[in-house]
Design a protein around this motif. Structure first.
Motif, PDB file in Angstrom:
ATOM      1  N   ARG A  94       0.834  -1.194   0.000  1.00 45.11           N
ATOM      2  CA  ARG A  94       0.000   0.000   0.000  1.00 45.11           C
ATOM      3  C   ARG A  94       0.869   1.243   0.000  1.00 45.11           C
ATOM      4  O   ARG A  94       1.884   1.300   0.689  1.00 45.11           O
ATOM      5  CB  ARG A  94      -0.867   0.032   1.243  1.00 45.11           C
ATOM      6  CG  ARG A  94      -1.922  -0.997   1.263  1.00 45.11           C
ATOM      7  CD  ARG A  94      -2.756  -0.805   2.483  1.00 45.11           C
ATOM      8  NE  ARG A  94      -3.739  -1.871   2.567  1.00 45.11           N
ATOM      9  CZ  ARG A  94      -4.547  -2.026   3.564  1.00 45.11           C
ATOM     10  NH1 ARG A  94      -4.503  -1.199   4.580  1.00 45.11           N
ATOM     11  NH2 ARG A  94      -5.418  -3.006   3.575  1.00 45.11           N
ATOM     12  N   ALA A  95       0.425   2.217  -0.731  1.00 40.64           N
ATOM     13  CA  ALA A  95       1.096   3.512  -0.710  1.00 40.64           C
ATOM     14  C   ALA A  95       0.480   4.346   0.409  1.00 40.64           C
ATOM     15  O   ALA A  95      -0.673   4.132   0.808  1.00 40.64           O
ATOM     16  CB  ALA A  95       0.920   4.209  -2.043  1.00 40.64           C
ATOM     17  N   ALA A  96       1.243   5.279   0.910  1.00 44.27           N
ATOM     18  CA  ALA A  96       0.715   6.181   1.935  1.00 44.27           C
ATOM     19  C   ALA A  96      -0.442   6.982   1.345  1.00 44.27           C
ATOM     20  O   ALA A  96      -0.410   7.383   0.177  1.00 44.27           O
ATOM     21  CB  ALA A  96       1.805   7.111   2.419  1.00 44.27           C
ATOM     22  N   ARG A  97      -1.477   7.169   2.156  1.00 48.32           N
ATOM     23  CA  ARG A  97      -2.655   7.876   1.652  1.00 48.32           C
ATOM     24  C   ARG A  97      -2.322   9.305   1.248  1.00 48.32           C
ATOM     25  O   ARG A  97      -2.639   9.757   0.190  1.00 48.32           O
ATOM     26  CB  ARG A  97      -3.741   7.861   2.711  1.00 48.32           C
ATOM     27  CG  ARG A  97      -4.304   6.496   2.911  1.00 48.32           C
ATOM     28  CD  ARG A  97      -5.377   6.506   3.955  1.00 48.32           C
ATOM     29  NE  ARG A  97      -5.192   5.296   4.754  1.00 48.32           N
ATOM     30  CZ  ARG A  97      -5.405   5.209   6.033  1.00 48.32           C
ATOM     31  NH1 ARG A  97      -5.849   6.217   6.712  1.00 48.32           N
ATOM     32  NH2 ARG A  97      -5.186   4.093   6.659  1.00 48.32           N
ATOM     33  N   SER A  98      -1.706  10.028   2.150  1.00 52.20           N
ATOM     34  CA  SER A  98      -1.301  11.395   1.849  1.00 52.20           C
ATOM     35  C   SER A  98      -0.286  11.821   2.894  1.00 52.20           C
ATOM     36  O   SER A  98      -0.124  11.175   3.939  1.00 52.20           O
ATOM     37  CB  SER A  98      -2.506  12.336   1.868  1.00 52.20           C
ATOM     38  OG  SER A  98      -2.981  12.460   3.182  1.00 52.20           O
ATOM     39  N   SER A 101      -1.732  12.360   6.351  1.00 52.95           N
ATOM     40  CA  SER A 101      -2.073  11.219   7.194  1.00 52.95           C
ATOM     41  C   SER A 101      -0.852  10.618   7.889  1.00 52.95           C
ATOM     42  O   SER A 101      -0.994   9.756   8.737  1.00 52.95           O
ATOM     43  CB  SER A 101      -2.779  10.151   6.368  1.00 52.95           C
ATOM     44  OG  SER A 101      -1.883   9.617   5.416  1.00 52.95           O
TER      45      SER A 101
END
Length: 118
Positions: A94-98, A101
């Protein structure tokens, strides 16, 4: 320390390993984790069997390539074969959401400082 005997046999050409294919499925990047869904079966291509054995636990594509001593592109082609037959599943990181976050950098500094004091 005992040395392994040198393999004097001619190595397989890479296009032989891939059945003449040179394009891979783009769904496998270097850090995609691969998990075997079944074991090797008799008559299976040796590279496919080795991948299934290696991936009993989640294993990154780059680790598979290193273990098999094959280029990543060749491994991606072989993984595509195994995925098409349902013998493996791929788990993408998973990539970091933003950035918002992510934890505050001041908090991370405090944690680092606390760890150093232990």
């Amino acid at each position: 320390m005992m040395r392994k005997p040198v393999d004097t046999g001619d190595p397989d050409r890479l296009y032989t390993v891939t059945g003449g294919r040179s394009r891979a499925d783009e769904s496998f990047d270097l850090v995609t984790l691969i998990v075997s869904e079944s074991g090797p079966v008799p008559g299976m291509q040796s590279e496919h069997a080795r991948i299934l054995e290696l991936c009993r636990h989640p294993t990154a594509v780059v680790e598979i390539a290193a273990e098999l001593m094959l280029p990543v592109m060749v491994v991606r082609i072989l993984l595509g074969d195994l995925q098409d037959t349902g013998r493996i599943t791929a788990r993408h990181p998973r990539a970091a959401r933003s950035v918002a976050s992510l934890p505050d950098s001041a908090l991370l500094q405090e944690v680092l400082h606390g760890l150093r004091n232990l």
